[in-house]
Design a protein around this motif. Sequence first.
Motif, PDB file in Angstrom:
ATOM      1  N   GLU A  60       0.818  -1.216   0.000  1.00 26.46           N
ATOM      2  CA  GLU A  60       0.000   0.000   0.000  1.00 26.46           C
ATOM      3  C   GLU A  60       0.849   1.263   0.000  1.00 26.46           C
ATOM      4  OE1 GLU A  60      -2.614  -0.335   3.315  1.00 26.46           O
ATOM      5  OE2 GLU A  60      -3.694  -2.058   2.494  1.00 26.46           O
ATOM      6  N   ALA A  61       2.156   1.113  -0.210  1.00 25.41           N
ATOM      7  CA  ALA A  61       3.063   2.261  -0.268  1.00 25.41           C
ATOM      8  C   ALA A  61       4.074   2.007  -1.380  1.00 25.41           C
ATOM      9  CB  ALA A  61       3.781   2.446   1.067  1.00 25.41           C
ATOM     10  N   PRO A  62       4.667   3.059  -1.924  1.00 22.71           N
ATOM     11  CA  PRO A  62       5.680   2.872  -2.966  1.00 22.71           C
ATOM     12  C   PRO A  62       6.893   2.115  -2.419  1.00 22.71           C
ATOM     13  CG  PRO A  62       4.936   5.161  -2.863  1.00 22.71           C
ATOM     14  CD  PRO A  62       4.408   4.481  -1.632  1.00 22.71           C
ATOM     15  N   ILE A  63       7.573   1.393  -3.293  1.00 17.18           N
ATOM     16  CA  ILE A  63       8.826   0.735  -2.928  1.00 17.18           C
ATOM     17  C   ILE A  63       9.860   1.036  -4.006  1.00 17.18           C
ATOM     18  CG2 ILE A  63       7.748  -1.146  -1.645  1.00 17.18           C
ATOM     19  CD1 ILE A  63       8.266  -2.969  -4.056  1.00 17.18           C
ATOM     20  N   LEU A  64      11.111   0.903  -3.630  1.00 16.19           N
ATOM     21  CA  LEU A  64      12.210   1.026  -4.580  1.00 16.19           C
ATOM     22  C   LEU A  64      12.796  -0.363  -4.766  1.00 16.19           C
ATOM     23  CD1 LEU A  64      13.637   3.307  -6.146  1.00 16.19           C
ATOM     24  CD2 LEU A  64      15.369   3.334  -4.340  1.00 16.19           C
ATOM     25  N   LEU A  65      12.931  -0.780  -6.018  1.00 17.75           N
ATOM     26  CA  LEU A  65      13.453  -2.107  -6.329  1.00 17.75           C
ATOM     27  C   LEU A  65      14.803  -1.982  -7.004  1.00 17.75           C
ATOM     28  CD1 LEU A  65      13.268  -5.205  -6.767  1.00 17.75           C
ATOM     29  CD2 LEU A  65      11.997  -4.713  -8.875  1.00 17.75           C
ATOM     30  N   GLN A  66      15.805  -2.650  -6.445  1.00 13.31           N
ATOM     31  CA  GLN A  66      17.103  -2.753  -7.104  1.00 13.31           C
ATOM     32  C   GLN A  66      17.307  -4.202  -7.492  1.00 13.31           C
ATOM     33  OE1 GLN A  66      20.619  -1.702  -4.875  1.00 13.31           O
ATOM     34  NE2 GLN A  66      21.820  -1.410  -6.734  1.00 13.31           N
ATOM     35  N   ALA A  67      17.803  -4.431  -8.724  1.00 18.23           N
ATOM     36  CA  ALA A  67      18.001  -5.792  -9.219  1.00 18.23           C
ATOM     37  C   ALA A  67      19.372  -5.907  -9.877  1.00 18.23           C
ATOM     38  CB  ALA A  67      16.902  -6.154 -10.217  1.00 18.23           C
ATOM     39  N   TRP A  68      20.030  -7.052  -9.691  1.00 23.05           N
ATOM     40  CA  TRP A  68      21.318  -7.311 -10.318  1.00 23.05           C
ATOM     41  C   TRP A  68      21.539  -8.820 -10.391  1.00 23.05           C
ATOM     42  CZ3 TRP A  68      20.661  -5.895  -5.281  1.00 23.05           C
ATOM     43  CH2 TRP A  68      21.289  -6.666  -4.296  1.00 23.05           C
ATOM     44  N   LEU A  69      22.556  -9.228 -11.153  1.00 20.13           N
ATOM     45  CA  LEU A  69      22.883 -10.636 -11.307  1.00 20.13           C
ATOM     46  C   LEU A  69      24.250 -10.935 -10.711  1.00 20.13           C
ATOM     47  CD1 LEU A  69      21.296  -9.930 -14.345  1.00 20.13           C
ATOM     48  CD2 LEU A  69      21.364 -12.399 -14.238  1.00 20.13           C
ATOM     49  N   ASP A  70      24.414 -12.176 -10.224  1.00 22.61           N
ATOM     50  CA  ASP A  70      25.727 -12.618  -9.777  1.00 22.61           C
ATOM     51  C   ASP A  70      25.918 -14.080 -10.168  1.00 22.61           C
ATOM     52  OD1 ASP A  70      25.041 -14.497  -7.561  1.00 22.61           O
ATOM     53  OD2 ASP A  70      24.253 -12.713  -6.576  1.00 22.61           O
ATOM     54  N   LYS A  71      27.131 -14.592  -9.904  1.00 25.55           N
ATOM     55  CA  LYS A  71      27.471 -15.964 -10.258  1.00 25.55           C
ATOM     56  C   LYS A  71      27.362 -16.903  -9.065  1.00 25.55           C
ATOM     57  CE  LYS A  71      30.763 -14.575 -13.848  1.00 25.55           C
ATOM     58  NZ  LYS A  71      32.184 -14.652 -14.291  1.00 25.55           N
ATOM     59  N   GLY A  72      26.735 -16.440  -7.992  1.00 22.89           N
ATOM     60  CA  GLY A  72      26.638 -17.245  -6.785  1.00 22.89           C
ATOM     61  C   GLY A  72      27.369 -16.618  -5.617  1.00 22.89           C
ATOM     62  N   ASP A  73      28.143 -15.547  -5.893  1.00 24.18           N
ATOM     63  CA  ASP A  73      28.887 -14.852  -4.848  1.00 24.18           C
ATOM     64  C   ASP A  73      28.027 -13.728  -4.310  1.00 24.18           C
ATOM     65  OD1 ASP A  73      28.938 -13.675  -7.308  1.00 24.18           O
ATOM     66  OD2 ASP A  73      31.093 -13.342  -7.366  1.00 24.18           O
ATOM     67  N   MET A  74      27.074 -14.070  -3.460  1.00 22.28           N
ATOM     68  CA  MET A  74      26.023 -13.146  -3.051  1.00 22.28           C
ATOM     69  C   MET A  74      26.512 -11.973  -2.206  1.00 22.28           C
ATOM     70  SD  MET A  74      24.002 -15.419  -0.195  1.00 22.28           S
ATOM     71  CE  MET A  74      22.954 -14.060   0.281  1.00 22.28           C
ATOM     72  N   GLY A  75      27.726 -12.038  -1.666  1.00 25.62           N
ATOM     73  CA  GLY A  75      28.220 -10.953  -0.838  1.00 25.62           C
ATOM     74  C   GLY A  75      29.085  -9.952  -1.582  1.00 25.62           C
ATOM     75  N   THR A  76      29.223 -10.142  -2.902  1.00 24.38           N
ATOM     76  CA  THR A  76      30.108  -9.283  -3.683  1.00 24.38           C
ATOM     77  C   THR A  76      29.393  -8.012  -4.118  1.00 24.38           C
ATOM     78  OG1 THR A  76      31.290 -11.231  -4.501  1.00 24.38           O
ATOM     79  CG2 THR A  76      31.579  -9.196  -5.733  1.00 24.38           C
ATOM     80  N   ASP A  77      30.141  -6.918  -4.167  1.00 26.38           N
ATOM     81  CA  ASP A  77      29.610  -5.643  -4.638  1.00 26.38           C
ATOM     82  C   ASP A  77      29.157  -5.797  -6.082  1.00 26.38           C
ATOM     83  OD1 ASP A  77      29.155  -3.077  -5.528  1.00 26.38           O
ATOM     84  OD2 ASP A  77      30.935  -2.226  -4.576  1.00 26.38           O
ATOM     85  N   PRO A  78      27.883  -5.504  -6.399  1.00 23.51           N
ATOM     86  CA  PRO A  78      27.395  -5.668  -7.779  1.00 23.51           C
ATOM     87  C   PRO A  78      28.178  -4.860  -8.792  1.00 23.51           C
ATOM     88  CG  PRO A  78      25.570  -5.347  -6.265  1.00 23.51           C
ATOM     89  CD  PRO A  78      26.819  -5.098  -5.479  1.00 23.51           C
ATOM     90  N   SER A  79      28.729  -3.721  -8.394  1.00 27.11           N
ATOM     91  CA  SER A  79      29.478  -2.899  -9.343  1.00 27.11           C
ATOM     92  C   SER A  79      30.754  -3.580  -9.817  1.00 27.11           C
ATOM     93  CB  SER A  79      29.817  -1.550  -8.713  1.00 27.11           C
ATOM     94  OG  SER A  79      30.697  -1.715  -7.605  1.00 27.11           O
TER      95      SER A  79
END
Length: 255
Positions: A60-79
């Motif tokens: 019932e409120a706006p949200i901000l969605l960020q999406a990115w892909l990785d190779k399984g290293d979920m703790g790595t900086d997406p940049s």
Amino acid sequence: MRDVVAVRLRQARRLCGGLLAGLLLMPPGGAQAALAVTGTRFIYPAGTSALTVRVGNNGEAPILLQAWLDKGDMGTDPSGLAVPFVLSPPIARLEPQQRSALVVRYTGESLPGDRESVFWINFLEVPPRTTAEANVLRVAYRLRMKLLYRPAGLAGEADEAIRQVTWRLEQGPQAGGQTALLAISRAPYYVSLPQLALGEGKQVINWQGITIEPFGTTRIALPVAKKAAAQATAIHYQVAIDSGETRSGSARIQP
């Protein structure tokens, strides 16, 4: 499979490039995630120009969605990640009850042609800022789902790949002193098992979210407290198929 993960404030800042400064990610308590994603995993066949991922805001409120892909290293900086796909838009605002789409495009880098390759799509839902929010703890949710790149001409059918998996129990020094359940695959496809069970009654061992790699051996450790399960002769499972549904099945454990 959907995972809601908790990371510290320091990780949140790294993952979102400062977007989430002042935001602490936590497991859900009383709050509910508003983000909805259509599907549980995504298949990208070779030769496809683009893959569409449907998302929406059920809140019932706006949200901000960020999406990115990785190779399984979920703790790595997406940049700093290098993946052979482009996902757009990487950041989007979703109004209450709004439906939208993300587009994934393969950029053509070389990937194995004899088996599937696995990547992960990350969805981070950032909650809205409320009034008088100084020193208020904000909760965000992160989901991770498989993206499978599927080359053309692979042998067999993906939905039947579980039939090309054999199972056996490994004990002794070769298992590091711990009993392990081995899943040995001869299929070129990834096999995703939302549920896996070994043994019966009080000695049953249940696992969730097991992934079996193509042409490889997946070792699944057995808890020391349930050694009796090592005498089991069959496993029971739920396997995910391309349609997003699951099928139940069982298989004998090979001597």
